[in-house]
Write an enzyme that holds these catalytic residues in place. Structure first.
Site, PDB file in Angstrom:
ATOM      1  N   THR A 133      -6.198   3.892   7.534  1.00 35.63           N
ATOM      2  CA  THR A 133      -5.909   4.307   6.153  1.00 35.63           C
ATOM      3  C   THR A 133      -5.933   3.136   5.181  1.00 35.63           C
ATOM      4  O   THR A 133      -6.233   3.317   3.995  1.00 35.63           O
ATOM      5  CB  THR A 133      -4.571   5.055   6.054  1.00 35.63           C
ATOM      6  OG1 THR A 133      -3.471   4.160   6.260  1.00 35.63           O
ATOM      7  CG2 THR A 133      -4.502   6.195   7.052  1.00 35.63           C
ATOM      8  N   MET A 152      -6.344   5.810   0.225  1.00 34.90           N
ATOM      9  CA  MET A 152      -6.124   7.245   0.389  1.00 34.90           C
ATOM     10  C   MET A 152      -5.590   7.517   1.799  1.00 34.90           C
ATOM     11  O   MET A 152      -6.288   8.027   2.675  1.00 34.90           O
ATOM     12  CB  MET A 152      -7.430   8.001   0.152  1.00 34.90           C
ATOM     13  CG  MET A 152      -7.940   7.932  -1.266  1.00 34.90           C
ATOM     14  SD  MET A 152      -6.893   8.892  -2.418  1.00 34.90           S
ATOM     15  CE  MET A 152      -6.019   7.550  -3.262  1.00 34.90           C
ATOM     16  N   HIS A 153      -4.322   7.181   2.011  1.00 37.22           N
ATOM     17  CA  HIS A 153      -3.740   7.275   3.352  1.00 37.22           C
ATOM     18  C   HIS A 153      -3.809   8.697   3.906  1.00 37.22           C
ATOM     19  O   HIS A 153      -4.393   8.944   4.961  1.00 37.22           O
ATOM     20  CB  HIS A 153      -2.291   6.788   3.326  1.00 37.22           C
ATOM     21  CG  HIS A 153      -2.125   5.350   2.959  1.00 37.22           C
ATOM     22  ND1 HIS A 153      -2.425   4.320   3.821  1.00 37.22           N
ATOM     23  CD2 HIS A 153      -1.690   4.764   1.809  1.00 37.22           C
ATOM     24  CE1 HIS A 153      -2.177   3.156   3.237  1.00 37.22           C
ATOM     25  NE2 HIS A 153      -1.733   3.405   2.010  1.00 37.22           N
ATOM     26  N   ASP A 154      -3.189   9.641   3.202  1.00 39.38           N
ATOM     27  CA  ASP A 154      -3.067  10.997   3.733  1.00 39.38           C
ATOM     28  C   ASP A 154      -4.413  11.690   3.875  1.00 39.38           C
ATOM     29  O   ASP A 154      -4.598  12.538   4.752  1.00 39.38           O
ATOM     30  CB  ASP A 154      -2.150  11.828   2.837  1.00 39.38           C
ATOM     31  CG  ASP A 154      -0.714  11.352   2.877  1.00 39.38           C
ATOM     32  OD1 ASP A 154      -0.315  10.757   3.889  1.00 39.38           O
ATOM     33  OD2 ASP A 154       0.020  11.578   1.896  1.00 39.38           O
TER      34      ASP A 154
END
Length: 304
Positions: A191, A232-234
């Protein structure tokens, strides 16, 4: 055939992008959303999720979940996401309400009704998923797999070693990782590579109404990061469902540290097999960044 998924989330700014992708990616069939305390309180994450569903006119049932971790005191990420979790855009008022049952029971009921096993996606702390697995073990055969955004094989982001979603409820994460269900872990190793460039971010206001909304949210709380790119981790958990070819995965034994004074919440990822234990998690370790960026542009262009 579209892949049926249930999404457990704690919106949160980057959750909003992941929710958009879950709704608009043509390969996915988002059938249920649940909320959990994480980035902000569960009352706020529920309000934010309902606002997003109304914004996109998405008729997807939503259940409110756990307000506190299984054992310890709650922690949040309001310093990153702001007190409301999603300020910066003037959402239209609505009268949507969550379902009248807790999230883990809503997931149980939906799993038992589903004609085929369903993929669960968790992009917040794992409290709801742990409650489901511990209180409703009969549901396990109905879970195709669990894809999470959480953990790290290396550095953390809220302590030197721990990633926030796991550190927010280590006991829940430990329960989930011991459960025996198939797990794909998209942690900080990938991520932190999932960056939207400043040039692309600058195009969002002209893309469509979703782009305008996301740009407003990003600008409100992450204006400094807009100049260097946003992680944009999620979104990585959703991206893996649609484009697994963009990710390099390795089966590993993963445990969650719940006792350490300095290491609580750490995902202990045995990449080299030093412990001699069987792998229980498929850990994402690398990402095709250009391919990811191209996919994001494609799916957000559909989010009108």
């Amino acid at each position: 055939m579209r892949l049926p998924i249930f999404l457990d989330t704690d919106p949160g700014i980057d959750d909003a992008v992941a929710i958009a992708a879950a709704i608009f990616a043509p390969e996915l069939d988002l059938q249920l959303m649940t909320t959990v305390a994480g980035n902000v309180s569960v009352e706020k994450t529920t309000r934010n999720a309902l606002q997003l569903l109304h914004f996109w006119n998405a008729e997807i049932p939503l259940a409110q979940g756990a307000a506190v971790p299984l054992v310890r005191a709650p922690r949040d990420a309001a310093s990153v996401h702001g007190e409301s979790g999603m300020a910066g855009y003037d959402f239209v008022e609505h009268n949507r309400k969550p379902l009248g049952i807790p999230a883990f029971l809503a997931i149980r009921d939906a799993l038992m009704r589903a004609p085929e096993p369903v993929t669960l996606v968790a992009i917040g702390p794992l409290t709801n998923i742990a409650l489901l697995l511990s209180q409703c073990p009969e549901c396990k055969p109905y879970i195709r797999r669990l894809v999470i955004m959480g953990g790290s094989a290396g550095r953390g982001n809220c302590t030197p070693n721990a990633e926030f979603n796991i550190a927010a409820d280590p006991e829940a994460a430990a329960c989930v990782f011991r459960s025996g269900i198939e797990i794909v872990m998209c942690g900080l190793d990938v991520t932190n590579q999932a960056i939207l460039t400043p040039d692309y971010l600058a195009t969002l206001p002209e893309l469509n109404r979703t782009g305008k909304m996301l740009h407003a949210l990003f600008s409100h709380y992450r204006s400094g990061s807009m100049q260097s790119g946003l992680r944009m981790h999620d979104l990585c958990a959703i991206a893996w469902l649609v484009r697994p070819d963009l990710f390099t995965l390795k089966p590993c034994f993963v445990a969650v540290e719940t006792q350490g004074e300095f290491t609580s919440g750490t995902t202990v990822v045995d990449i080299d097999g030093c412990l001699g234990k069987p792998a229980n998690v498929k850990v994402a370790l690398d990402l095709d960044v250009k391919g990811f960026q191209q996919w994001v542009a494609e799916v957000l262009a559909l989010a009108s």
